[in-house]
Design an enzyme around this catalytic site. Structure first.
Site, mmCIF file in Angstrom:
data_model
loop_
_atom_site.group_PDB
_atom_site.id
_atom_site.type_symbol
_atom_site.label_atom_id
_atom_site.label_comp_id
_atom_site.label_asym_id
_atom_site.label_seq_id
_atom_site.Cartn_x
_atom_site.Cartn_y
_atom_site.Cartn_z
ATOM 1 C CB VAL A 1 42.582 -33.728 6.919
ATOM 2 C CG1 VAL A 1 43.679 -32.837 6.380
ATOM 3 C CG2 VAL A 1 41.553 -32.911 7.668
ATOM 4 N N GLY B 1 35.072 -32.992 8.148
ATOM 5 C CA GLY B 1 35.446 -33.803 7.011
ATOM 6 C C GLY B 1 36.732 -34.558 7.244
ATOM 7 C CE LYS C 1 37.840 -30.369 7.821
ATOM 8 N NZ LYS C 1 38.046 -29.870 9.155
ATOM 9 C CG ASP D 1 34.696 -27.899 16.956
ATOM 10 O OD1 ASP D 1 34.780 -28.217 18.162
ATOM 11 O OD2 ASP D 1 34.672 -28.730 16.035
ATOM 12 N N GLY E 1 43.916 -37.184 8.881
ATOM 13 C CA GLY E 1 43.088 -36.754 10.010
ATOM 14 C C GLY E 1 41.617 -36.834 9.658
ATOM 15 N NE ARG E 2 38.232 -41.153 9.079
ATOM 16 C CZ ARG E 2 37.362 -41.586 8.156
ATOM 17 N NH1 ARG E 2 36.082 -41.340 8.303
ATOM 18 N NH2 ARG E 2 37.760 -42.264 7.121
#
Ligand SMILES: *[C@@H]1O[C@H](CO)[C@@H](O)[C@H](O)[C@H]1NC(C)=O
Ligand SMILES: *[C@@H]1O[C@H](CO)[C@@H](O)[C@H](O)[C@H]1NC(C)=O
Ligand SMILES: *[C@@H]1O[C@H](CO)[C@@H](O)[C@H](O)[C@H]1NC(C)=O
Ligand SMILES: *[C@@H]1O[C@H](CO)[C@@H](O)[C@H](O)[C@H]1NC(C)=O
Ligand SMILES: *[C@@H]1O[C@H](CO)[C@@H](O)[C@H](O)[C@H]1NC(C)=O
Ligand SMILES: *[C@@H]1O[C@H](CO)[C@@H](O)[C@H](O)[C@H]1NC(C)=O
Length: 789
Positions: free
Chosen positions: A518, A516, A532, A625, A511-512
């Site tokens: 992951v 950052g 991460k 977020d 993931g991104r």
């Protein structure tokens, strides 16, 4: 025949090696680094070093079994006001018979006992830590004689003992509330801070006999028995609501000044009795010049009145201070009416004969008068006028109480919207206790290193034994093993090498995100983890460590479990649990789509996680977020919120006092406050949550990130949904609702739940932050729709 016997012998040996002791012999110590502890023979209580902050420890007794949130409940603390270092601290029973707690070589606490005959320290089944003569078992010291804020069943509460509340939920230092026997033999609760002292239980306006207290029994003794009956020599008595044997209970003087009995029920403490049912009636809760309000859902809040402002925004117990100067001529003042409000105490005069005008004049003429109260008193059959010198203990008491607040005329003119409370704030203390007591690093000699290695090996064996016994004694469900594992291994600081190894040099990207990239990894103990790697823009190590200490303490089933972190050189890395089903974003777009039931459960789960972050008062954390990419799903599709506690780390370019001065969040989920430079509160997360829920139940093409790029698009969408829902409720047909729903869920959803979810989501995305509910209100509203079915 002989093999099982060997096996048994083996087990027996193992048990001997790793069984925790309940006795400490004379001349030996418990060390903080080794995590040494005593366990009562019935395993109910543990005594040892308890970490209360960064590198800060107290010697304490706690219930061995952790609560649902993984925390332990302390029942006694030796050094509550002076925590010790996480290194080179020890608790020893010296050869002389003295019990001492030392940090390096400095003494922090001692029992001041002495004996020539052999002694031992023992933790008893009752939770009492005692120093006894080895031969006849008589006590020369016991922790029961020096309670902190809790007494256990059958623990005596005699004359001259005092229970003192903790300062806050995170600061165990002595607070401002006390339970004690007064000089007239009555057991009372007292608030005492900075020279302002007042008794608030039994009710101060009642005479002792009116409150049912007997003032002539000089024994001064009270206790709670094992069935839940409390008896005091002043003839005050009660039964807990769950009267009966075998339950675990404790009587605690809480942080908020209320005295409560708690009963353990399924890893949770449930209140089974409390001294005061109106928590605002506890004196001093909000400090001076402050008004306490109570709401069953949100609990107690403290607010400053019009014309006043908070003295310390992060700790409401400091109260409020006037925004004006009190030393002007009497012509410059006027009054505003605070309906139903009473401030208890601090009257310089009172009279039953004055009219309202006279009462007002008396206050104007008295430069020390801050307000006056003018209310009808039934027992006098007339109005009574009270002149107030100090405004303490203010709360909404109902009719016939009315207080008139003295303010400069300019402030009275600006009082147009009848908002009594100028600002309200959270009752959470966010400070972390940290000890930075210097000690000599170089003196770590060979033997100490040996001890350290020895203890690490011993600790390893212990963990192994613990898990082994846990497996053979219980048949654990997968989730409980997880928790135990996490507790046994703890929140860890990894080295960069370990991380490289675990992630196989960051090979497997999963993931991104904003913060950052992951990667998937496997730890040395075979736990699969997500790693991460934060962007290098992150601030200094101190801020990072401070955030980590917050994250390490957060523990909730709907929040991602962080196993540890790495801070080495410029590397800032987080290690947390790996979630089999990836993020909500992937699941919403993917082929294998989520059914309605899963989506509804996810909505509730996320709400619970956020509510915990916002309001459990452990630490006030805004997420800032919230979006489908940060909501992860485990193998059973339980939702867990990720990436919390990081918002402070990025964007630390705050110009003024506000730590949140730059736009944060992700377009498409961003609350209007960010755009219009309004104060950022927990309501920004509520807004984002609402957008996520709308995205979850509407068809994907409408609200993907690319389309809702700007705020007006976002707004247009919300108003379109709002319109459809409105039309549907007007015309009583569901077709309009069907138009906005994701066809994947069609025909399988529960109508009542769906409508409720829509209604709640729309409330969350209100433009005005005050119109949005809090996260805990959201949880409640969603669960209520569950019940209706
Ligand atoms: C127990 O023994 C110690 C010395 O061995 C003595 O001082 C103490 O008085 C004894 N206590 C009782 C209750 O007999
Ligand atoms: C005083 O209180 C003690 C302890 O509760 C009790 O045993 C005793 O009977 C009481 N005495 C009187 C005179 O009520
Ligand atoms: C508490 O319960 C016991 C047993 O039911 C009863 O005998 C006693 O009177 C009760 N005491 C109070 C104060 O209610
Ligand atoms: C309300 O509180 C704010 C913030 O503390 C303060 O600056 C302001 O003066 C107060 N307003 C009034 C009318 O008291
Ligand atoms: C507010 O209270 C906190 C916690 O007690 C303290 O750390 C902080 O220094 C206080 N701030 C001010 C401005 O007094
Ligand atoms: C904890 O409370 C004590 C007593 O009020 C205070 O002196 C201390 O500064 C507090 N610690 C923190 C970290 O707020």
């Amino acid at each position: 025949m002989y093999l099982p016997f060997l096996f048994l012998l083996y087990l027996f040996n193992l048990a001997n090696v790793c069984s925790s002791q309940s006795v400490l012999t004379q001349g030996s110590s418990l060390f903080v680094e080794k995590n040494d502890h005593l366990l009562s023979p019935n395993r109910l209580y543990t005594a040892g070093f308890h970490q209360i902050g960064q590198n800060a420890y107290c010697f304490a007794i706690w219930f061995t079994q952790p609560m649902l949130d993984g925390k332990h409940t302390l029942v006694w603390i030796a050094n509550r006001d002076e925590p010790v270092n996480g290194k080179r601290s020890k608790f020893s029973l010296e050869k002389t018979g003295n019990l001492v707690l030392t940090d390096a070589s400095q003494r922090f606490w001692t029992s001041n006992t002495k004996s020539n005959s052999p002694l031992q320290l023992q933790l008893l089944d009752s939770g009492n830590l005692v120093v006894t003569h080895v031969h006849n078992q008589s006590y020369i010291w016991q922790s029961f004689s020096f309670p902190t804020d809790t007494i256990l069943p059958n623990q005596p509460f005699p004359r001259d003992t005092v229970l003192t509340s903790s300062r806050s939920l995170t600061n165990f230092s002595s607070g401002f509330y006390k339970l004690y026997f007064d000089n007239d033999n009555v057991i009372r609760l007292l608030y005492n801070r900075d020279g302002i002292a007042s008794v608030y239980w039994p009710r101060p306006w009642l005479l002792s006999w009116q409150a049912g207290r007997f003032t002539y029994n000089t024994t001064r003794f009270a206790s709670l028995d094992s069935k839940g009956l409390f008896l005091s020599s002043d003839s005050f008595t009660f039964n807990t609501s769950d009267f009966g044997e075998t339950l675990q209970r404790r009587l605690t003087l809480d942080v908020d000044g209320n005295l409560r009995v708690y009963t353990l029920s399924q890893k949770r403490w449930v209140v089974s009795w409390q001294a005061l049912s109106t928590t605002c009636a506890i004196h001093g809760v909000c400090g001076p010049n402050s008004l306490c309000t109570y709401h069953p859902e949100t609990g107690r809040t403290c607010g400053c009145m019009h014309g006043y402002k908070a003295k310390n925004r992060s700790d409401s117990s400091f109260g409020c201070v006037p925004t004006f100067d009190f030393n002007k001529d009497s012509e410059n003042y006027d009054f505003i009416k605070l309906p139903f409000v009473e401030f208890y105490g601090f009257d310089s005069q009172w009279s039953t004969r004055s009219s309202f005008k006279e009462c007002m004049k008396a206050c104007l003429d008295d430069s020390d008068c801050k307000a006056f109260q003018f209310s009808f008193d039934q027992s006098f059959g007339s109005f009574v006028c009270y002149i107030k010198l100090l405004l303490y203990n203010g709360f909404y008491k109902g009719t016939p109480f009315n207080t008139y607040l003295k303010l400069p005329k300019s402030d009275v003119l600006s009082y147009t919207d009848q908002k009594v409370v100028n600002e309200s704030k959270l009752d959470c203390s966010t400070s972390v206790i940290e000890i930075k007591r210097p000690y000599d690093e170089n003196s770590t000699n060979g033997s100490l290193k040996f001890m350290l290695w020895f203890s690490i090996i011993l600790g390893g064996i212990e963990v192994f034994c613990f898990l082994f016994f846990y497996y053979i004694t219980k048949k654990p469900s997968p989730t409980t093993t997880q928790t135990y594992l996490a507790i046994a291994t703890g929140f860890k600081r990894f080295t960069y090498d370990e991380i490289v190894k675990a992630s196989r040099s960051f090979r497997d990207e999963i993931g991104r995100g904003g913060g950052g990239i992951v990667y998937k990894g496997v730890l040395a103990d075979n736990r699969v983890v997500a790693i991460k790697r934060l962007h290098e823009a992150i601030q200094g190590e101190a801020e990072f460590l401070a955030e980590m200490s917050t994250i390490g303490r957060i523990n909730h089933r709907n929040l991602i479990d962080t196993y540890g972190y790495c801070a080495e050189g410029k590397h800032r890395i987080l290690v947390y649990e790996y979630m089999e089903n990836g993020s909500l974003a992937e699941n919403l777009l993917g082929a294998n789509q989520l059914d309605w039931r899963k989506r509804f459960e996810i909505a509730i789960g996320v709400a619970k996680g956020l509510a915990y972050l916002h309001e459990e008062c452990l630490e006030w954390v805004l997420h800032c977020d919230v979006k489908p990419h940060n909501i992860l799903l485990d193998a059973d599709y339980n939702a867990k919120v990720a990436d919390f506690g990081l918002s402070k780390l990025f964007h630390q370019d705050s110009t003024q006092d506000s730590a949140f001065s730059r736009i944060r969040g992700t377009r498409g989920y961003m609350a209007p406050e960010w755009l219009f430079n309004l104060p950022i509160t927990s309501k920004v997360d509520v807004y984002s949550y609402g957008m996520v829920v709308l995205e979850m139940i509407t068809p994907q093409n409408r609200l993907t990130r690319d389309q809702a790029t700007d705020y007006s698009e976002q707004k247009r969408l919300v108003s379109w949904i709002r319109e459809k829902v409105h039309e549907a409720s007007e015309s009583l047909v569901e077709t309009q609702i069907m138009e906005i729903l994701d066809p994947v869920m069609e025909e399988e959803f529960e109508k009542i739940e769906m409508k409720n979810l829509l209604r709640v989501a729309l409330k969350c995305v209100e433009e005005d932050k005050d119109a949005r509910p809090t996260m805990s209100e959201v949880v409640k509203m969603l669960l209520d729709s569950d019940k209706e079915l």
